[in-house]
Design a protein around this motif. Structure first.
Motif, short mmCIF file in Angstrom:
data_model
loop_
_atom_site.label_atom_id
_atom_site.label_comp_id
_atom_site.label_asym_id
_atom_site.label_seq_id
_atom_site.Cartn_x
_atom_site.Cartn_y
_atom_site.Cartn_z
N ALA A 104 0.85 -1.20 0.00
CA ALA A 104 0.00 0.00 0.00
C ALA A 104 0.88 1.25 0.00
CB ALA A 104 -0.93 -0.01 1.21
N GLU A 105 2.00 1.21 0.75
CA GLU A 105 2.93 2.35 0.78
C GLU A 105 3.56 2.57 -0.60
OE1 GLU A 105 3.10 -0.25 2.88
OE2 GLU A 105 2.93 0.53 4.92
N GLY A 106 3.89 1.47 -1.27
CA GLY A 106 4.46 1.57 -2.61
C GLY A 106 3.47 2.12 -3.61
N ASP A 107 2.24 1.69 -3.51
CA ASP A 107 1.19 2.20 -4.40
C ASP A 107 1.00 3.70 -4.19
OD1 ASP A 107 -0.84 2.02 -6.35
OD2 ASP A 107 -2.38 1.69 -4.80
N ASP A 108 1.00 4.12 -2.93
CA ASP A 108 0.86 5.55 -2.62
C ASP A 108 2.06 6.33 -3.15
OD1 ASP A 108 -0.49 7.80 -1.27
OD2 ASP A 108 1.26 7.72 0.07
N ALA A 109 3.27 5.80 -2.94
CA ALA A 109 4.48 6.48 -3.41
C ALA A 109 4.48 6.60 -4.94
CB ALA A 109 5.73 5.73 -2.94
N LEU A 110 4.06 5.53 -5.61
CA LEU A 110 3.98 5.56 -7.07
C LEU A 110 3.02 6.65 -7.53
CD1 LEU A 110 4.50 4.43 -9.93
CD2 LEU A 110 2.68 2.75 -9.46
N THR A 111 1.84 6.67 -6.94
CA THR A 111 0.83 7.66 -7.33
C THR A 111 1.34 9.07 -7.10
OG1 THR A 111 -0.97 6.13 -6.84
CG2 THR A 111 -1.53 8.48 -6.89
N ARG A 112 1.92 9.33 -5.93
CA ARG A 112 2.43 10.68 -5.63
C ARG A 112 3.55 11.08 -6.58
NH1 ARG A 112 4.65 10.69 -0.46
NH2 ARG A 112 4.41 8.46 -0.32
N ARG A 113 4.44 10.13 -6.93
CA ARG A 113 5.56 10.45 -7.82
C ARG A 113 5.09 10.72 -9.24
NH1 ARG A 113 8.80 13.28 -9.35
NH2 ARG A 113 10.88 12.69 -10.00
N VAL A 114 4.10 9.97 -9.70
CA VAL A 114 3.54 10.22 -11.03
C VAL A 114 2.86 11.60 -11.04
CG1 VAL A 114 1.78 9.48 -12.70
CG2 VAL A 114 3.33 7.79 -11.67
N GLU A 115 2.11 11.91 -9.99
CA GLU A 115 1.44 13.21 -9.92
C GLU A 115 2.45 14.36 -9.98
OE1 GLU A 115 -2.37 11.86 -7.15
OE2 GLU A 115 -0.61 12.79 -6.21
N THR A 116 3.47 14.31 -9.12
CA THR A 116 4.44 15.41 -9.09
C THR A 116 5.31 15.42 -10.35
OG1 THR A 116 6.05 14.10 -7.83
CG2 THR A 116 4.53 15.50 -6.58
N GLY A 117 5.61 14.23 -10.87
CA GLY A 117 6.42 14.17 -12.09
C GLY A 117 5.73 14.77 -13.29
N ILE A 118 4.41 14.68 -13.32
CA ILE A 118 3.65 15.26 -14.43
C ILE A 118 3.53 16.78 -14.28
CG2 ILE A 118 1.33 15.44 -15.45
CD1 ILE A 118 1.10 12.39 -15.09
N GLU A 119 3.23 17.22 -13.08
CA GLU A 119 2.91 18.64 -12.92
C GLU A 119 4.10 19.55 -12.71
OE1 GLU A 119 1.66 18.72 -8.19
OE2 GLU A 119 0.16 18.27 -9.69
N GLU A 120 5.22 19.03 -12.24
CA GLU A 120 6.38 19.87 -11.95
C GLU A 120 7.47 19.65 -12.99
OE1 GLU A 120 7.69 18.88 -8.02
OE2 GLU A 120 5.79 19.49 -7.10
N TYR A 121 7.88 20.73 -13.65
CA TYR A 121 8.98 20.64 -14.60
C TYR A 121 10.29 20.55 -13.83
CZ TYR A 121 12.31 21.65 -18.24
OH TYR A 121 13.38 21.57 -19.10
N VAL A 122 11.11 19.58 -14.18
CA VAL A 122 12.44 19.43 -13.59
C VAL A 122 13.44 19.54 -14.72
CG1 VAL A 122 14.02 17.88 -12.38
CG2 VAL A 122 11.60 17.94 -11.74
#
Length: 191
Positions: free
Chosen positions: A80-98
């Protein structure tokens, strides 16, 4: 902690979200799906990534099996922690330009150190290489369409194709500008 997920870790978690599997199976699937065009995938780095994800409690071992003379293979599943981490990383990776630091813009900004003819020759070689990549991606995308894989699953390949096409087109124009003298090429300074 989600920001610490590497591109390979994101890919591993996404695979395990589909179903539990062992690391070698993940490697084979990433290559089969052409994810090695998006993420640097090596068996050793994949195993290390899985081990790191296990230490972070993002994945857990569900069992170990041995088939014939093959080495033992541990099957993992996402937590469940991995699923949450994946979701959060995809969200931030899409919306924040690095801003990333690829090699090509660096060497391109130093191309003035080459003679114009040499630079054009090397630009042409890169353009040919890009053409090959674009052709391979086109074949993979056509295969996905033929198998009726929903576009949302190969949108990354479509993005990569668009990027490579833009680079090829820019290089083609730059070559034309150098050859027409529209882009004056300064000879390199010899020490």
């Amino acid at each position: 902690m989600a920001a610490e997920l590497t591109p390979l870790a994101i890919s591993v978690l996404a695979l395990l979200k589909e179903e539990p599997m062992h690391a070698y199976e993940m490697y084979q699937l990433l290559v089969k799906r052409h994810h090695h065009w998006l993420v640097k995938v090596r068996p050793g780095s994949l195993y290390h990534t899985v081990e790191r994800l296990a230490r972070q409690n993002y994945v857990r071992a569900t069992g170990t099996e041995r088939a014939g003379n093959r080495p033992e293979r541990t099957t993992y599943e996402i937590t469940a922690e991995g699923d949450d981490a994946l979701t959060r990383r995809v969200e931030t990776g899409i919306e924040e330009y690095v801003h990333e630091y690829p090699l090509f813009p660096v060497v391109l900004s130093e191309a003035h150190n080459l003679e114009a003819e040499d630079a054009v020759l090397r630009f042409r070689r890169r353009t040919a290489d890009l053409e090959n990549w674009i052709r391979e991606i086109d074949e993979a995308l056509a295969d996905a369409k033929a198998r009726q894989v929903p576009q949302v699953y190969w949108i990354g390949g479509d993005y990569l194709r668009t990027q490579l096409t833009a680079e090829r087109d820019w290089l083609t124009t730059t070559i034309e500008r150098i050859e027409s003298k529209d882009l004056p090429w300064q000879p390199r300074n010899n020490p």
